[in-house]
Design a protein around this motif. Structure first.
Motif, PDB file in Angstrom:
ATOM      1  N   UNK A 152       0.838  -1.209   0.000  1.00  0.00           N
ATOM      2  CA  UNK A 152       0.000   0.000   0.000  1.00  0.00           C
ATOM      3  C   UNK A 152       0.868   1.252   0.000  1.00  0.00           C
ATOM      4  N   UNK A 153       1.882   1.290   0.873  1.00  0.00           N
ATOM      5  CA  UNK A 153       2.736   2.475   0.958  1.00  0.00           C
ATOM      6  C   UNK A 153       3.556   2.639  -0.328  1.00  0.00           C
ATOM      7  N   UNK A 155       2.674   1.621  -3.338  1.00  0.00           N
ATOM      8  CA  UNK A 155       1.762   2.058  -4.398  1.00  0.00           C
ATOM      9  C   UNK A 155       1.412   3.533  -4.243  1.00  0.00           C
ATOM     10  N   UNK A 156       1.206   3.951  -2.987  1.00  0.00           N
ATOM     11  CA  UNK A 156       0.864   5.354  -2.745  1.00  0.00           C
ATOM     12  C   UNK A 156       2.015   6.257  -3.173  1.00  0.00           C
TER      13      UNK A 156
END
Lengths: 204, 398
Positions: A152-153, A155-156
């Motif tokens: 998630x991090x 991708x962000x």
């Protein structure tokens, strides 16, 4: 416990992966070992702190020279043989080592030194993204590869970089996700399988 | 390279180990394996200091006065299945007074195959073990002990806040899909980070929207799985409701969220969700949090067109919930190929005698092991088809 040993153990315990037991084992080992071993360890730690810094161009680790006026530059950035057309963006210096071991990439790197983490107060400024943008704007790269992990991090951070770099009119690519090499389709989880199908490519 | 024998061995292990999420929906012939609890051990859980209980095959009725510890026993079973309490309680409230933590262990049989489960809580957190091996993640224990329950608290699942109904879906899906549990973890992480970015001063808009992609990916996955579950629960619901009420009514379930009218497929849902987050950016910024997503969605329950959440008698709400729980038992069976254990708490005081007489056969036809509790004077009305254990002050007499 004598104060000197106590002080050492406290310092050791601040290191990642070292708990009270390990610190104690290391401390008592050094007490028993040859003095030269302690001196060598202490010297290499001090040397590391004094001689190694982050590369002023890419953020990778770099050995500094005696000349204090020269800004640190890593081995890859100072290598004239490397491909000037491609830039690969990674999270940490050890990611550079991983990509280097594969031998598949011969371009330049940029090390972010972390990922977006708003809870910990880490954003564009802390990751030096403005500097990265300037670096790309001033050079003539043909391709920028975003190689942050598909978490998630990761991708962000990649999403932010895409917004940031899109106006520069340079080709942006993202590393592939899906099945790992040697994986059995039957054992793959649904998410990886789905990504693998979405990221399929023509056979040649 | 692995050799074929080795591969076939761990293949068998995997299938047998009731790893629900990797199993496709299965159709079985006339015979289906069932889940059965063989033994249960409690340490410092609720009023129990120490309990070692062997459960006979078949139905087990726990009979005892109020506060004898009947519900806590069911709660322990449910906790082993879901790592959560069905009473909506905090973990530390489950610890026996004066103790530091609690431990639960069970041996479960799926046909002849035995699985040993253990779960311990200390103030530091929860740890789980399966067959004596510690699980790297707590979620690895989910789905090993398939259970379904109807309790006194279930009235709140219908009448209470939307969070109760989301929790219902979370607990059902958590037992059949690891991919759901993982997506929920990702959603939670992304929401916390995005909300922190929304509250940052000065605000960096791009630092907020950077989270939209991973957030939407997790959200699309969750919504897709929840919708599928709701559709499957909804299909048999009217018929089950008729079965337990002996009257014809239209019981409907619908997943409710801002994107539900579009009925987009999972692939398009991700893009639509990103668009939604973009549209709501100003609102999110003012509130300092992400105002749309699976963490805000709801499950609508309607009886003959009336919203059961608001306009219904308690009796109707309770019956609808019983029907939903029976549909859940069917759902777990369909998805895993195994019939779950059913926990029925104090049914005699929840439902009238006539309804109870209709609910029990409906349940017995669906599960192999029914664990139920009752006050001693109500046991006779339940026509227990198995063993009655009497329970008092945290002790069980066999």
């Amino acid at each position: 416990m004598v104060p000197s040993l106590k002080r050492l153990l406290a310092a050791l315990r601040r290191l990642p992966g070292v708990g009270a037991k390990s610190a104690q084992r290391i401390g008592y080992h050094l007490l028993r070992a040859e003095k030269s071993e302690s001196y060598e360890l202490a010297r290499s730690i001090v040397n590391l702190a004094e001689r190694v810094a982050l590369c002023s161009i890419c953020g990778n680790i770099a050995e500094t020279t005696a000349d204090e006026n020269r800004r640190p530059v890593c081995e890859i950035c100072s290598d004239p043989e490397r491909d000037e057309e491609r830039l690969l963006i990674v999270e940490e210096p050890y990611n550079v080592e991983s990509f280097e071991r594969t031998g598949v990439f011969n371009g330049r790197y940029h090390v972010l030194g972390g990922l977006f983490d708003p809870l910990a107060g880490i954003g564009a400024e802390e990751l030096g993204l403005d500097k990265l943008r300037r670096r790309i704007a001033e050079a003539a790269y043909n391709e920028i590869i975003l190689a942050t992990s598909p978490t998630a991090a990761g991708e962000a951070t990649a999403a932010y970089l895409r917004e940031l770099l899109e106006p520069l009119n340079v080709r942006l690519t993202r590393i592939a996700v899906g099945l790992s090499a040697g994986a059995d389709v039957d054992y793959a989880d649904e998410v990886s399988l789905r990504l693998a199908v979405e990221g399929r490519r023509e056979m040649h | 390279m692995r050799n074929a024998v080795e591969a076939s061995l761990d293949y068998g292990k995997r299938r047998g180990g009731c790893k629900a999420s990797v199993l496709p929906r299965r159709r079985w012939g006339c015979y289906t394996p069932s889940m059965r609890l063989k033994s249960l051990e409690l340490d410092h859980f609720r009023i129990y200091e120490r309990l070692r209980l062997e459960l006979p095959p078949g139905e087990v009725c726990l009979a005892g006065a109020n506060a004898a510890g009947k519900t806590s026993l069911l709660e322990a079973v449910y906790y082993l299945a879901t790592a959560r309490s069905f009473r909506f309680a905090e973990d530390r409230d489950l610890v026996r007074w004066g103790a530091q933590g609690f431990g639960l262990r069970a041996a479960a049989l799926r046909d002849d195959e035995e699985t040993r489960l253990a779960l311990a809580y200390r103030s530091g957190g929860k740890t789980a073990a399966v067959d004596g091996e510690r699980c790297p993640r707590l979620s690895s224990i989910l789905g090993r002990l398939l259970t379904c329950c109807f309790t006194v608290e279930d009235l709140d699942t219908v009448r209470g806040a939307a969070g109760r109904r989301r929790r219902f879906l979370d607990l059902v899906l958590g037992q059949v899909s690891q991919s759901y549990t993982r997506a929920m973890g990702e959603l939670r992480d992304c929401l916390r980070q995005r909300n922190a970015a929304l509250r940052a001063d000065p605000l960096d808009r791009a630092a907020v929207t950077a989270w939209d992609r991973p957030l939407s990916r997790a959200a699309a996955r969750i919504i897709e799985l929840r919708r599928a579950a709701v559709d499957e629960l909804a299909a048999p619901a009217p018929q089950i409701f008729a079965e337990i009420t002996a009257s014809r009514h239209d019981l409907r379930l619908d997943y409710e969220g801002p994107l539900e009218e579009t009925r987009l497929g999972a692939a398009d849902l991700e893009e639509a969700f990103i668009e939604l987050l973009r549209r709501r950016f100003e609102r999110d910024r003012r509130r300092g949090c992400t105002t749309a997503g699976p963490h805000r969605d709801d499950l609508a329950l309607r009886l003959d067109g009336n919203d059961l959440r608001r306009y219904a008698s308690r009796g109707q709400q309770r019956l609808a919930m019983v029907a939903l729980r029976l549909a859940e038992a069917d759902f777990l069976h369909q998805r895993t190929g195994t019939r779950p254990i059913f926990l029925l708490d104090d049914v005699a005081s929840e439902l009238d005698a006539e309804t109870t007489a209709r609910v029990l056969p409906a349940l017995r036809s669906r599960v192999d092991q029914l664990l139920l509790t009752a006050l001693p004077q109500d046991v006779g009305d339940l026509s227990v088809d198995g063993t009655v254990l009497s329970i008092d002050g945290g002790r069980v007499r066999q």
